[in-house]
Motif scaffolding. Structure first.
Motif, mmCIF file in Angstrom:
data_model
loop_
_atom_site.group_PDB
_atom_site.id
_atom_site.type_symbol
_atom_site.label_atom_id
_atom_site.label_comp_id
_atom_site.label_asym_id
_atom_site.label_seq_id
_atom_site.Cartn_x
_atom_site.Cartn_y
_atom_site.Cartn_z
ATOM 1 N N UNK A 175 0.826 -1.204 0.000
ATOM 2 C CA UNK A 175 0.000 0.000 0.000
ATOM 3 C C UNK A 175 0.864 1.259 0.000
ATOM 4 N N UNK A 176 2.012 1.206 0.669
ATOM 5 C CA UNK A 176 2.933 2.352 0.652
ATOM 6 C C UNK A 176 3.485 2.579 -0.756
ATOM 7 N N UNK A 177 3.802 1.488 -1.451
ATOM 8 C CA UNK A 177 4.296 1.610 -2.830
ATOM 9 C C UNK A 177 3.218 2.191 -3.734
ATOM 10 N N UNK A 186 3.083 5.850 -3.155
ATOM 11 C CA UNK A 186 4.277 6.465 -3.736
ATOM 12 C C UNK A 186 4.092 6.715 -5.230
ATOM 13 N N UNK A 187 3.595 5.706 -5.938
ATOM 14 C CA UNK A 187 3.380 5.846 -7.383
ATOM 15 C C UNK A 187 2.294 6.889 -7.654
ATOM 16 N N UNK A 188 1.214 6.870 -6.875
ATOM 17 C CA UNK A 188 0.093 7.795 -7.095
ATOM 18 C C UNK A 188 0.506 9.250 -6.914
ATOM 19 N N UNK A 240 8.242 1.034 3.285
ATOM 20 C CA UNK A 240 7.314 2.107 3.638
ATOM 21 C C UNK A 240 8.076 3.400 3.920
ATOM 22 N N UNK A 241 9.171 3.292 4.673
ATOM 23 C CA UNK A 241 9.976 4.472 5.010
ATOM 24 C C UNK A 241 10.539 5.126 3.756
#
Length: 314
Positions: free
Chosen positions: A118-120, A123-125, A214-215
């Motif tokens: 979900x973090x990735x 990031x892309x969005x 995530x970080x």
């Protein structure tokens, strides 16, 4: 390990908070309410995303998976915990304890990897908004979701099978609320040092690898947000990520305290309370975090409710 009676153990006894019977009575009502709210909240998110075609994008499909994990995670633990709290000593079969530990590890491990995925996605969005539909398409979502679930299954299979391959004899009282790895392992009448090294290393990898992802993702997101010329754009981007960050801090913080703590540092009762933090709080608060912080989710809930009202009045 020290054991006088070497007859194999066919069942275990979960002690819960048997030393504090007045505390157990107070906990039953509170935990039952928490469980019902958890089931309702996560079931609503799963249903709303299923019914609203506008939410069939990776961000919400990941959220739907997370809600399914939390719903199952809570169901594996809380009903048995309520039984433990209603009696002084609750017995659980060898197979029942195996099954509970297996699913705790499965859903816990899956959630670790899902939060990283979900973090990735965020990031892309935020960092590549124009390329987002191409980079994060349904096929990529399916691969990341399947990887999360398969990783959880592998972790649960290896660790649970290894734990229950040890002989258990003599003393069979688990000083805990449910069948979690550390308290069960204390009853094994064999040398568990090699497993403990594996389990600690595995926990570090399962927790730290997704957390580092995530970080890294949110570091890049922060720089991207700071470069936005519009104040409104910055606020919207921060709002989009706030719910996920809250969930990440809650889950990794409480799970790390539970699984990475030195064995001799905390009392058994303190360990029980820390386990309650991630087994009860995370599944309870995730639906509240996402529904309260996310405008699209609130809009979808209202739309489904209005549709239901219209059907009843027509």
């Amino acid at each position: 390990m020290r054991r006088q009676n070497h007859s194999p153990t066919a069942e275990f006894i979960l002690l819960g908070f048997s030393n504090y019977p007045e505390l157990q009575g107070q906990m039953i009502g509170a935990f039952l309410v928490v469980y019902l709210v958890t089931l309702t909240g996560n079931a609503i998110i799963i249903t709303i995303i299923l019914l609203d075609q506008g939410l069939h994008i990776p961000m919400y499909l990941f959220l739907q998976n997370l809600s399914l994990v939390d719903l199952c995670f809570s169901t594996v633990i809380t009903p048995k915990m309520l039984v433990v709290l209603t009696t002084e000593k609750t017995t659980v079969s060898f197979g029942g304890c195996f099954a509970q530990m297996y699913f705790i590890l499965l859903f816990g491990g899956t959630e670790c990897f899902l939060l990283g995925a979900m973090a990735y996605d965020r990031f892309v969005a935020i960092c590549h908004p124009l390329s987002y539909p191409v980079i994060m398409n349904k096929r990529v979502f399916m691969k990341l979701a399947m990887f999360s679930w398969i990783s959880g299954i592998m972790v649960a299979t290896v660790q649970t099978t290894w734990v229950f391959s040890f002989p258990y004899c003599g003393h069979k009282e688990i000083n805990h609320l449910f069948c979690e790895t550390p308290p069960v392992l204390e009853l094994a009448c064999a040398d568990t040092f090699l497993f403990e090294v594996y389990a600690f290393t595995g926990t570090i990898l399962i927790v730290m690898v997704p957390f580092l992802l995530i970080l890294l993702s949110y570091t890049r997101i922060l720089f991207a947000i700071l470069r936005m010329p519009s104040t409104t754009g910055r606020q919207k981007a921060f709002s989009t990520c706030a719910s996920h960050l809250t969930s990440v801090i809650l889950f990794y913080g409480t799970a790390s305290i539970t699984y990475l703590q030195p064995k001799s540092r905390y009392s058994p009762d303190a360990k029980k309370l820390m386990s309650l933090a991630y087994t009860l709080l995370t599944p309870l608060l995730n639906p509240l975090i996402y529904s309260l912080r996310n405008k699209e989710m609130k809009r979808a809930v209202v739309k489904v409710w209005q549709r239901k009202v219209a059907l009843h009045t027509s």
